[in-house]
Write an enzyme that holds these catalytic residues in place. Sequence first.
Site, PDB file in Angstrom:
ATOM      1  N   ASP A   1      -7.609 -12.251   4.124  1.00 16.25           N
ATOM      2  CA  ASP A   1      -6.882 -11.011   4.384  1.00 16.25           C
ATOM      3  C   ASP A   1      -6.312 -11.204   5.704  1.00 16.25           C
ATOM      4  O   ASP A   1      -6.780 -11.170   6.694  1.00 16.25           O
ATOM      5  CB  ASP A   1      -7.396 -10.054   4.268  1.00 16.25           C
ATOM      6  CG  ASP A   1      -6.939  -8.606   4.666  1.00 16.25           C
ATOM      7  OD1 ASP A   1      -5.664  -8.673   4.947  1.00 16.25           O
ATOM      8  OD2 ASP A   1      -7.610  -7.552   4.497  1.00 16.25           O
TER       9      ASP A   1
ATOM     10  N   TRP B   1     -12.381  -3.606   6.872  1.00 18.13           N
ATOM     11  CA  TRP B   1     -11.460  -4.144   5.626  1.00 18.13           C
ATOM     12  C   TRP B   1     -12.353  -4.923   4.974  1.00 18.13           C
ATOM     13  O   TRP B   1     -12.416  -5.251   3.633  1.00 18.13           O
ATOM     14  CB  TRP B   1     -10.317  -4.397   5.982  1.00 18.13           C
ATOM     15  CG  TRP B   1      -9.618  -3.267   6.826  1.00 18.13           C
ATOM     16  CD1 TRP B   1      -9.053  -2.987   7.991  1.00 18.13           C
ATOM     17  CD2 TRP B   1      -9.161  -2.032   6.101  1.00 18.13           C
ATOM     18  NE1 TRP B   1      -8.184  -1.821   8.111  1.00 18.13           N
ATOM     19  CE2 TRP B   1      -8.468  -1.293   6.853  1.00 18.13           C
ATOM     20  CE3 TRP B   1      -9.082  -1.568   4.435  1.00 18.13           C
ATOM     21  CZ2 TRP B   1      -7.765  -0.023   6.453  1.00 18.13           C
ATOM     22  CZ3 TRP B   1      -8.581  -0.408   4.256  1.00 18.13           C
ATOM     23  CH2 TRP B   1      -8.039   0.425   5.307  1.00 18.13           C
TER      24      TRP B   1
ATOM     25  N   LYS C   1       2.447  -4.050   8.114  1.00 18.39           N
ATOM     26  CA  LYS C   1       2.339  -4.108   9.777  1.00 18.39           C
ATOM     27  C   LYS C   1       3.108  -4.972  10.331  1.00 18.39           C
ATOM     28  O   LYS C   1       3.587  -4.336  11.343  1.00 18.39           O
ATOM     29  CB  LYS C   1       0.604  -4.578  10.009  1.00 18.39           C
ATOM     30  CG  LYS C   1      -0.329  -3.354   9.366  1.00 18.39           C
ATOM     31  CD  LYS C   1      -1.716  -4.143   9.027  1.00 18.39           C
ATOM     32  CE  LYS C   1      -2.495  -3.377   8.053  1.00 18.39           C
ATOM     33  NZ  LYS C   1      -2.576  -1.945   8.642  1.00 18.39           N
TER      34      LYS C   1
HETATM   35  C1  LIG Z   1      -6.881  -6.047   7.594  1.00  8.06           C
HETATM   36  C2  LIG Z   1      -6.540  -5.057   6.579  1.00  8.06           C
HETATM   37  N1  LIG Z   1      -6.701  -5.050   5.309  1.00  8.06           N
HETATM   38  C3  LIG Z   1      -6.434  -4.371   4.155  1.00  8.06           C
HETATM   39  C4  LIG Z   1      -5.892  -3.119   4.521  1.00  8.06           C
HETATM   40  C5  LIG Z   1      -5.616  -2.068   3.521  1.00  8.06           C
HETATM   41  O1  LIG Z   1      -4.305  -2.031   3.231  1.00  8.06           O
HETATM   42  P1  LIG Z   1      -3.366  -1.148   2.326  1.00  8.06           P
HETATM   43  O2  LIG Z   1      -3.456   0.386   2.908  1.00  8.06           O
HETATM   44  O3  LIG Z   1      -2.362  -1.685   1.895  1.00  8.06           O
HETATM   45  O4  LIG Z   1      -4.481  -1.125   1.076  1.00  8.06           O
HETATM   46  C6  LIG Z   1      -5.567  -2.808   5.860  1.00  8.06           C
HETATM   47  C7  LIG Z   1      -4.913  -1.494   6.260  1.00  8.06           C
HETATM   48  O5  LIG Z   1      -4.682  -1.098   7.253  1.00  8.06           O
HETATM   49  C8  LIG Z   1      -5.865  -3.653   6.940  1.00  8.06           C
HETATM   50  O6  LIG Z   1      -5.542  -3.623   8.099  1.00  8.06           O
END
Ligand SMILES: Cc1ncc(COP(=O)(O)O)c(C=O)c1O
Length: 360
Positions: free
Chosen positions: A171, A101, A195
């Site tokens: 994040d 991510w 989550k």
């Molecule tokens: C730490 C983290 N950041 C970003 C994301 C991306 O999220 P989204 O699917 O809402 O774009 C995730 C998704 O699993 C994640 O675990």
Amino acid sequence: MSRVYNFSAGPAVLPEEVLKEVADEMMDYRGCGMSVMEMSHRSKMFDDIIKEAEKDLRELMHIPDNYKVLFLQGGASQQFAMIPMNLMKNRVADYIVTGQWAKKAWQEAQKYGKANKIASSEDKTFSYIPDCSDLPVSEDADYVYICENNTIYGTKYKELPNTKGKILVSDVSSCFLSEPIDVTKYGLVYGGVQKNIGPAGMVIAIIREDLITEDVLPGTPTMLTYKTHADAGSLYNTPNCFCIYVCGKVFKWLKKMGGLEAMKERNEKKAAILYDFLDQSEMFHGTVDKKDRSLMNVPFVTGDKELDAKFVKESQEAGFENLKGHRTVGGMRASIYNAMPMEGVEALVAFMKKFEEENR
Ligand SMILES: Cc1ncc(COP(=O)(O)O)c(C=O)c1O
């Protein structure tokens, strides 16, 4: 009614109490004769819902008055672009890459300016958090970016990086509200809610007021400008009303549980049940450095792909869902977010013990 123990990384388990309340209010929300899904986002009823959700979140996280709380759409992934578009005034930013991510965010930022990778743990399949006490932070960096809890790999920063005075952007999708944080340490802290908080389809961004300006990169769409949403109290356009409503209920549930200090204590106890077992098991092993272990996402392997597959299959038959690990790590991963009850982890460990005895 039969509920499974759901170890999904997201969308993920929600508190049963909250789900029941939502079900009870589905046909007739507090006497208004309709569900929140059917209600105008400009109605007094919904205004109360969004205001109360924000108030409860502010209380839970002790968010100072000089930070705005924004309820945004587009998922956490949209923030990967929105952050540089809004914050890259010098067109320079530093990224610490500790998983997929963070890597995606870093790659996206390259479209908008110079995105420097100042540290990474990719050399060891992202199984640790690099030492961030003295990194080569760029003189002209607009911000330093981290992914605080790495959902796929199961690592978490136990200490925030030394950004040498630069704005920290984080994040926190997979550790949101799992423990207290000091909001003043961040310029922007954000996360997808699917989550630890609510249904998929929304991000909460908590951003310091002085970073919300009209001075964004040329061509930045109105909808991707923080100021648009800050000025309109997250009601510039139709927001994800139902998600805001459910998140609001989860905030109330967290307050009832004793707030974030109590959640931290509970999450530490819950994760210890699983980690203690992994540390003494001869079959199952954790995959990351112990000092960097996440309280939320716990990957583990047997070291034998066939045995891993057998475990996933049999665990599912026994009522444990979504234990298959991410395709880039293999093995298993148990996501044990706030709403996973202690008994769920105890039952999982009992099942793992039995599996180990039967498959020695
Ligand atoms: C730490 C983290 N950041 C970003 C994301 C991306 O999220 P989204 O699917 O809402 O774009 C995730 C998704 O699993 C994640 O675990």
